[in-house]
Design a protein around this motif. Structure first.
Motif, PDB file in Angstrom:
ATOM      1  N   TRP A  98      -3.272   9.260 -14.298  1.00  0.00           N
ATOM      2  CA  TRP A  98      -3.570   9.443 -12.553  1.00  0.00           C
ATOM      3  C   TRP A  98      -4.602   7.804 -11.606  1.00  0.00           C
ATOM      4  O   TRP A  98      -4.342   8.153 -10.902  1.00  0.00           O
ATOM      5  CB  TRP A  98      -5.237  10.612 -12.895  1.00  0.00           C
ATOM      6  CG  TRP A  98      -6.519  10.137 -13.240  1.00  0.00           C
ATOM      7  CD1 TRP A  98      -6.606  10.224 -14.734  1.00  0.00           C
ATOM      8  CD2 TRP A  98      -7.521   9.372 -12.577  1.00  0.00           C
ATOM      9  NE1 TRP A  98      -7.983   9.714 -15.133  1.00  0.00           N
ATOM     10  CE2 TRP A  98      -8.462   9.376 -13.577  1.00  0.00           C
ATOM     11  CE3 TRP A  98      -7.577   8.807 -11.343  1.00  0.00           C
ATOM     12  CZ2 TRP A  98      -9.597   8.256 -13.372  1.00  0.00           C
ATOM     13  CZ3 TRP A  98      -9.143   8.030 -11.022  1.00  0.00           C
ATOM     14  CH2 TRP A  98     -10.131   7.727 -12.581  1.00  0.00           C
ATOM     15  N   LYS A  99      -4.851   7.400 -12.937  1.00  0.00           N
ATOM     16  CA  LYS A  99      -5.458   6.144 -11.850  1.00  0.00           C
ATOM     17  C   LYS A  99      -3.754   5.693 -11.294  1.00  0.00           C
ATOM     18  O   LYS A  99      -3.713   4.520 -10.210  1.00  0.00           O
ATOM     19  CB  LYS A  99      -5.936   4.835 -12.575  1.00  0.00           C
ATOM     20  CG  LYS A  99      -7.374   5.615 -13.113  1.00  0.00           C
ATOM     21  CD  LYS A  99      -8.192   3.541 -14.309  1.00  0.00           C
ATOM     22  CE  LYS A  99      -9.536   4.660 -13.742  1.00  0.00           C
ATOM     23  NZ  LYS A  99     -10.479   3.452 -14.742  1.00  0.00           N
ATOM     24  N   THR A 100      -2.585   5.686 -11.816  1.00  0.00           N
ATOM     25  CA  THR A 100      -1.858   4.902 -11.274  1.00  0.00           C
ATOM     26  C   THR A 100      -1.300   5.801 -10.485  1.00  0.00           C
ATOM     27  O   THR A 100      -0.593   4.794  -9.295  1.00  0.00           O
ATOM     28  CB  THR A 100      -0.558   5.306 -12.791  1.00  0.00           C
ATOM     29  OG1 THR A 100      -0.299   4.460 -14.060  1.00  0.00           O
ATOM     30  CG2 THR A 100       1.309   4.596 -11.738  1.00  0.00           C
ATOM     31  N   ALA A 101      -1.445   6.764 -10.457  1.00  0.00           N
ATOM     32  CA  ALA A 101      -1.399   7.534  -9.172  1.00  0.00           C
ATOM     33  C   ALA A 101      -1.427   7.238  -8.188  1.00  0.00           C
ATOM     34  O   ALA A 101      -1.639   7.415  -6.927  1.00  0.00           O
ATOM     35  CB  ALA A 101      -1.083   9.267  -9.894  1.00  0.00           C
ATOM     36  N   THR A 102      -2.978   7.182  -8.439  1.00  0.00           N
ATOM     37  CA  THR A 102      -3.926   7.248  -7.745  1.00  0.00           C
ATOM     38  C   THR A 102      -3.410   5.056  -6.703  1.00  0.00           C
ATOM     39  O   THR A 102      -3.553   5.423  -5.477  1.00  0.00           O
ATOM     40  CB  THR A 102      -5.460   6.381  -7.336  1.00  0.00           C
ATOM     41  OG1 THR A 102      -5.432   8.387  -8.375  1.00  0.00           O
ATOM     42  CG2 THR A 102      -7.027   6.215  -6.564  1.00  0.00           C
ATOM     43  N   ARG A 103      -3.527   4.724  -7.060  1.00  0.00           N
ATOM     44  CA  ARG A 103      -3.267   3.354  -6.889  1.00  0.00           C
ATOM     45  C   ARG A 103      -1.235   2.810  -6.126  1.00  0.00           C
ATOM     46  O   ARG A 103      -1.786   2.622  -4.985  1.00  0.00           O
ATOM     47  CB  ARG A 103      -2.652   2.058  -7.927  1.00  0.00           C
ATOM     48  CG  ARG A 103      -3.753   1.882  -9.004  1.00  0.00           C
ATOM     49  CD  ARG A 103      -3.297   0.625  -9.897  1.00  0.00           C
ATOM     50  NE  ARG A 103      -5.191   0.241 -10.596  1.00  0.00           N
ATOM     51  CZ  ARG A 103      -5.586   0.003 -10.948  1.00  0.00           C
ATOM     52  NH1 ARG A 103      -5.130   1.169 -11.935  1.00  0.00           N
ATOM     53  NH2 ARG A 103      -7.024  -0.852 -11.884  1.00  0.00           N
ATOM     54  N   GLU A 104      -0.713   4.092  -6.396  1.00  0.00           N
ATOM     55  CA  GLU A 104       0.305   4.438  -5.586  1.00  0.00           C
ATOM     56  C   GLU A 104      -0.060   5.365  -3.954  1.00  0.00           C
ATOM     57  O   GLU A 104       0.702   4.143  -3.292  1.00  0.00           O
ATOM     58  CB  GLU A 104       1.346   5.529  -6.298  1.00  0.00           C
ATOM     59  CG  GLU A 104       2.860   5.720  -5.238  1.00  0.00           C
ATOM     60  CD  GLU A 104       3.894   6.553  -6.118  1.00  0.00           C
ATOM     61  OE1 GLU A 104       5.048   6.790  -5.847  1.00  0.00           O
ATOM     62  OE2 GLU A 104       3.512   7.669  -6.557  1.00  0.00           O
ATOM     63  N   MET A 105      -0.550   5.928  -4.226  1.00  0.00           N
ATOM     64  CA  MET A 105      -0.787   6.658  -2.974  1.00  0.00           C
ATOM     65  C   MET A 105      -2.017   5.763  -2.074  1.00  0.00           C
ATOM     66  O   MET A 105      -2.051   5.449  -0.676  1.00  0.00           O
ATOM     67  CB  MET A 105      -2.466   7.988  -3.011  1.00  0.00           C
ATOM     68  CG  MET A 105      -2.756   8.312  -2.266  1.00  0.00           C
ATOM     69  SD  MET A 105      -1.778   8.872  -0.498  1.00  0.00           S
ATOM     70  CE  MET A 105      -0.758  10.754  -1.584  1.00  0.00           C
ATOM     71  N   LEU A 106      -2.982   5.102  -2.630  1.00  0.00           N
ATOM     72  CA  LEU A 106      -3.691   3.494  -1.314  1.00  0.00           C
ATOM     73  C   LEU A 106      -2.604   2.656  -1.065  1.00  0.00           C
ATOM     74  O   LEU A 106      -2.689   1.941  -0.261  1.00  0.00           O
ATOM     75  CB  LEU A 106      -4.987   3.307  -2.527  1.00  0.00           C
ATOM     76  CG  LEU A 106      -5.558   4.262  -3.492  1.00  0.00           C
ATOM     77  CD1 LEU A 106      -6.777   3.584  -3.739  1.00  0.00           C
ATOM     78  CD2 LEU A 106      -6.261   4.746  -2.224  1.00  0.00           C
ATOM     79  N   TRP A 107      -1.370   1.631  -1.851  1.00  0.00           N
ATOM     80  CA  TRP A 107      -0.037   1.738  -1.624  1.00  0.00           C
ATOM     81  C   TRP A 107       0.323   1.848  -0.255  1.00  0.00           C
ATOM     82  O   TRP A 107       0.555   1.638   0.487  1.00  0.00           O
ATOM     83  CB  TRP A 107       0.618   1.479  -2.847  1.00  0.00           C
ATOM     84  CG  TRP A 107       1.933   0.946  -2.392  1.00  0.00           C
ATOM     85  CD1 TRP A 107       1.702  -0.700  -1.975  1.00  0.00           C
ATOM     86  CD2 TRP A 107       3.174   1.267  -2.684  1.00  0.00           C
ATOM     87  NE1 TRP A 107       3.145  -1.375  -1.987  1.00  0.00           N
ATOM     88  CE2 TRP A 107       3.395  -0.087  -1.790  1.00  0.00           C
ATOM     89  CE3 TRP A 107       3.544   2.137  -2.084  1.00  0.00           C
ATOM     90  CZ2 TRP A 107       5.590  -0.093  -2.097  1.00  0.00           C
ATOM     91  CZ3 TRP A 107       4.934   2.196  -2.884  1.00  0.00           C
ATOM     92  CH2 TRP A 107       5.782   1.386  -2.105  1.00  0.00           C
ATOM     93  N   PHE A 108       0.736   3.441  -0.503  1.00  0.00           N
ATOM     94  CA  PHE A 108       1.587   3.640   0.855  1.00  0.00           C
ATOM     95  C   PHE A 108       0.559   3.748   2.053  1.00  0.00           C
ATOM     96  O   PHE A 108       0.533   3.971   2.695  1.00  0.00           O
ATOM     97  CB  PHE A 108       1.485   5.501   0.804  1.00  0.00           C
ATOM     98  CG  PHE A 108       2.456   6.443  -0.418  1.00  0.00           C
ATOM     99  CD1 PHE A 108       3.832   5.359  -1.120  1.00  0.00           C
ATOM    100  CD2 PHE A 108       2.640   7.412  -1.164  1.00  0.00           C
ATOM    101  CE1 PHE A 108       4.605   5.999  -1.852  1.00  0.00           C
ATOM    102  CE2 PHE A 108       3.107   7.673  -2.037  1.00  0.00           C
ATOM    103  CZ  PHE A 108       4.181   7.010  -2.965  1.00  0.00           C
ATOM    104  N   LEU A 109      -1.518   4.578   1.695  1.00  0.00           N
ATOM    105  CA  LEU A 109      -1.585   3.618   2.796  1.00  0.00           C
ATOM    106  C   LEU A 109      -1.579   2.796   3.954  1.00  0.00           C
ATOM    107  O   LEU A 109      -1.782   3.016   4.814  1.00  0.00           O
ATOM    108  CB  LEU A 109      -3.096   4.591   2.824  1.00  0.00           C
ATOM    109  CG  LEU A 109      -3.200   6.239   2.452  1.00  0.00           C
ATOM    110  CD1 LEU A 109      -4.538   6.222   1.893  1.00  0.00           C
ATOM    111  CD2 LEU A 109      -3.094   7.194   3.269  1.00  0.00           C
ATOM    112  N   THR A 110      -1.697   1.401   2.897  1.00  0.00           N
ATOM    113  CA  THR A 110      -1.221   0.540   3.426  1.00  0.00           C
ATOM    114  C   THR A 110      -0.019  -0.298   4.165  1.00  0.00           C
ATOM    115  O   THR A 110      -0.514  -0.940   5.640  1.00  0.00           O
ATOM    116  CB  THR A 110      -1.610  -0.613   2.792  1.00  0.00           C
ATOM    117  OG1 THR A 110      -0.304  -0.290   1.246  1.00  0.00           O
ATOM    118  CG2 THR A 110      -2.138  -0.024   1.279  1.00  0.00           C
ATOM    119  N   GLY A 111       0.910   0.810   4.128  1.00  0.00           N
ATOM    120  CA  GLY A 111       2.491   1.140   5.242  1.00  0.00           C
ATOM    121  C   GLY A 111       3.345  -0.021   4.158  1.00  0.00           C
ATOM    122  O   GLY A 111       4.278   0.004   5.019  1.00  0.00           O
TER     123      GLY A 111
END
Length: 318
Positions: A69-82
């Motif tokens: 889940w931390k990997t998926a979370t890091r991806e989501m936070l990356w999405f939000l940076t654009g």
């Protein structure tokens, strides 16, 4: 069989994860066998639905195999940076996007470099990463900087200010919660051919009922064995973050799949996972409320009561 309806079990004793397992079983036993883009082959149903109540911190985090889940979370936070370059993910040890730029590099240069060597070069060489680590205008670019164009007096078009769909949805939920236009869309038809992979989890719609924020995710294409466990977590995470930012309680996550499939070379994973029973009810604690939806960090999230079965590895079809 080419269709699938809601697999939600209304029994109060049913573990929420059972609907995922039943979807997997239905696809494997009754799905239509098809030749797919990757050449691997799939069994597929069309029009599946799963529903999860996020009240009390509950999350659709699978327990019949470990989900990182931390990997998926890091991806989501990356999405939000654009950002659309894999280097920030690589530097955090996140590997889920590595295969696509590697395949492009091999195809365009003819150099048969090993994946691990390619990724190490992405990490070590910022200039190389800038050239070969970019995925095109994928998810995050569309979410926070959807391109616009203005018509000039001389008859030409020029690029205008990008649209931040995420910020707009947060604001509309705060000021006009009854709207039916709380949507984040990733399917920009004009830019699909520039993307390493057109968006699979393409449309998010939010709905306020009382003090609860519901979310519906429509996914046009879904790899149920490898992709869906991440997609469910990520959608619920985004829903939880937006709920916190808009002073709402998390409500129901509704997931809808278009082409919902299992790859033929995932038989060992499917057989093993279907033999397991869900165990425990994971809960997400958000330890901080940042100033905005774009200011979350990985340490803001803590998962409790997660006691999954062992992970099951399987190849990614590119």
């Amino acid at each position: 069989m080419a269709t699938a309806s809601s697999l939600t079990d209304s029994s109060p004793a049913a573990h929420p994860e059972q609907q995922y397992l039943e979807l997997m079983r239905q696809i494997w036993e009754q799905g239509s066998e098809r030749v797919d883009r990757t050449g691997v082959g799939t069994r597929s149903v069309f029009g599946a639905q799963l529903r999860f109540d996020l009240a009390g911190g509950a999350m659709p985090l699978l327990t019949t195999k470990r989900v990182y889940w931390k990997t998926a979370t890091r991806e989501m936070l990356w999405f939000l940076t654009g950002d659309t370059n894999i280097r920030p993910l690589v530097l955090q040890g996140v590997k889920i996007w590595n295969e696509w730029p590697h395949a492009r590099y091999v195809r365009e240069t003819g150099q048969d470099i090993a994946l691990d060597d390619f990724i190490q070069r992405i990490a070590d060489d910022e200039t190389f990463a800038e050239r070969w680590g970019d995925l095109g205008p994928v998810y995050g670019k569309q979410w926070v900087d959807w391109p616009t164009y203005r018509y000039r007096k001389d008859g030409l078009y020029e690029k205008g200010k990008g649209i931040n769909q995420v910020a707009d949805v947060v604001e509309s939920l705060r000021t006009n919660p009854g709207s039916r236009r709380h949507i984040i869309e990733g399917w920009n038809v004009a830019e699909l051919d520039r993307m390493a992979l057109p968006p699979c989890h393409k449309t998010y719609q939010f709905h306020v009922a009382g003090d609860r924020l519901n979310c519906l995710l429509y996914q046009r294409s879904c790899d149920v064995a490898l992709g869906l466990p991440f997609n469910l977590w990520s959608a619920a995470l985004l829903q939880r973050m937006i709920a916190q930012q808009t002073d709402l309680e998390p409500g129901e996550l509704v997931w809808m799949g278009g082409d919902t499939h299992l790859y033929l070379n995932h038989e060992h994973l499917i057989t093993e996972q279907l033999a397991r029973e869900p165990q425990g009810h994971p809960v997400l604690e958000m330890v901080r409320r940042p100033a905005s939806i774009f200011d979350y960090a990985i340490d803001d999230f803590v998962v409790q009561n997660y006691t999954p079965h062992a992970p099951i590895k399987a190849p990614v079809a590119v």
